[in-house]
Design an enzyme around this catalytic site. Sequence first.
Site, PDB file in Angstrom:
ATOM      1  N   ARG A 197       8.745  42.164 -24.115  1.00  0.00           N
ATOM      2  CA  ARG A 197       8.662  43.257 -25.018  1.00  0.00           C
ATOM      3  C   ARG A 197       9.515  43.091 -26.372  1.00  0.00           C
ATOM      4  NH1 ARG A 197       5.915  47.899 -23.202  1.00  0.00           N
ATOM      5  NH2 ARG A 197       5.458  47.943 -20.837  1.00  0.00           N
ATOM      6  N   THR A 200       9.839  42.424 -12.647  1.00  0.00           N
ATOM      7  CA  THR A 200       8.767  42.641 -13.659  1.00  0.00           C
ATOM      8  C   THR A 200       8.041  44.067 -13.470  1.00  0.00           C
ATOM      9  OG1 THR A 200       7.425  41.138 -11.967  1.00  0.00           O
ATOM     10  CG2 THR A 200       8.466  40.260 -13.861  1.00  0.00           C
ATOM     11  N   SER A 205       5.336  47.085 -12.592  1.00  0.00           N
ATOM     12  CA  SER A 205       4.144  47.338 -12.304  1.00  0.00           C
ATOM     13  C   SER A 205       3.425  47.696 -13.655  1.00  0.00           C
ATOM     14  CB  SER A 205       4.039  48.687 -11.527  1.00  0.00           C
ATOM     15  OG  SER A 205       4.597  49.444 -11.843  1.00  0.00           O
ATOM     16  N   GLY A 234      -4.849  62.798  -8.585  1.00  0.00           N
ATOM     17  CA  GLY A 234      -4.041  64.094  -8.614  1.00  0.00           C
ATOM     18  C   GLY A 234      -2.677  63.792  -8.194  1.00  0.00           C
ATOM     19  N   MET A 258       7.508  53.227  -6.047  1.00  0.00           N
ATOM     20  CA  MET A 258       7.602  52.960  -7.378  1.00  0.00           C
ATOM     21  C   MET A 258       8.349  53.810  -8.168  1.00  0.00           C
ATOM     22  SD  MET A 258       4.111  50.712  -8.094  1.00  0.00           S
ATOM     23  CE  MET A 258       3.562  49.182  -7.053  1.00  0.00           C
ATOM     24  N   HIS A 309      27.564  82.105  -9.392  1.00  0.00           N
ATOM     25  CA  HIS A 309      26.391  82.993  -9.548  1.00  0.00           C
ATOM     26  C   HIS A 309      26.440  83.499 -11.199  1.00  0.00           C
ATOM     27  CE1 HIS A 309      23.827  86.558  -8.877  1.00  0.00           C
ATOM     28  NE2 HIS A 309      24.880  87.269  -9.503  1.00  0.00           N
TER      29      HIS A 309
END
Length: 461
Positions: free
Chosen positions: A35, A139, A141, A177, A314, A440
Amino acid sequence: MAEYDVIVIGAGPGGYVCAIRCAQLGLKTACVEGRETLGGTCLNVGCIPSKAMLHASELYHEATDNFAKMGLMGKAPSVDLPKMLEYKQSTVKSNTDGIEFLFKKNKIDWIKGYGKITAPGEVLVGNETHKAKNIVIATGSEAASLPGVEVDEKVVVTSTGALELKKVPGKMVVIGGGVIGLELGSVYSRLGSEVTVIEFMDHIIPGSDAEISKQFLKMLKKQGLNFELNCAVQGTEVKNNKAKVTYKSRKDDSEHVIDADIVLLATGRRPYTDALGLEDLGIEMERGMVKTNGHWKTNVDGIYAIGDVIAGPMLAHKAEDEGMAVAETIAGQRGHVNYGVIPSVIYTHPEVANVGATEEQLKEEGRKYKVGKFPFMGNARAKSHFAGEGFVKLLADAETDRILGAHVIGPMAGDLIHEVCVAMEFGAAAEDLARTCHAHPTFSEAMREAALACGDGAIHA
């Protein structure tokens, strides 16, 4: 002679943390990253940018829904999505620049490009081979695919494309979901999209505590998200920059079609090991993951693997822990990761967090346990923040009182969970937590009350 003691392939949370730890321990270290910026998926197109968008959309919700309730009067803000994306990108840049600074500070060589392991101790990047005594595969996912769903990152997007939309979609369909789908679905729902989540299972956030999952579903529905559970997506069709999603009910096999401006594919992620040369090296794989032993070693001497490419959740912080542990192992120390105490957080509103065992897991084990629960409606700070929904649930061994797990849905859940993590790391009992003074008024008092509920009872419930 090897140029380096360690070459780390990949500069995501696991890789860059591993590289920094190696350098701190006196190992000559390089990190291979293709990258333009360091930080991997998490910092560039994952965890960090999504949290920026979640934060911005939550503040928008506060301004439009809650400001007037607190006497903060005035015109409600409007959404300028391009400006929001600028803010998101500035957050990304600040973090990725920070990692580059840390590489320079620790004298880590950034080898720019994509690496292939051509032999034990050798990594090919471009046309140049670099040698090291040890190689660490980190590397990460990539988004998992789904048959019949073709991603173009324009109409049918993964999380990467969802973080770059040029306008708020009128209708968004989220396939899945789980964490990613619910986080990004929440963002666009708050910004004005009509969001429908299609989930294969009959519940959301699979693998989580069932009680938390049910409560979370109710809350998200109340916020305006729609759900089609126990449904299997058959495919998507894109025409004129619009999509149609076809899905079948797993209850009665009936087929349905829903229109969408944007479809978000969020069915999970798969290890990214393409082009690493692992097959040629004879590195053992298991269900698409790199197989390692208890010390993160592969079956090839001198080659290790960490993070999303190996078994386990992951999660960026799991990869970070493994990165530090494998660095310490290579340096001759005793690297260790306690896999029983790895928290997980969903950064929606409210947040959802957990660590350790669920009730379902304990029942399956046949272990005797007790439950301490406390609702945030009994927490003074939560009520003042319009955040009284949700609860803390603490699980402890019925005989020893040792904490076995915790599940939180409510304000600041992702931060609150960590006092239980520390307690579990030291083998604490629920009574230890119950007898620890908490300031508190704070959200953290709900944790103490849940611990008290494991004994003689909570005070404020």
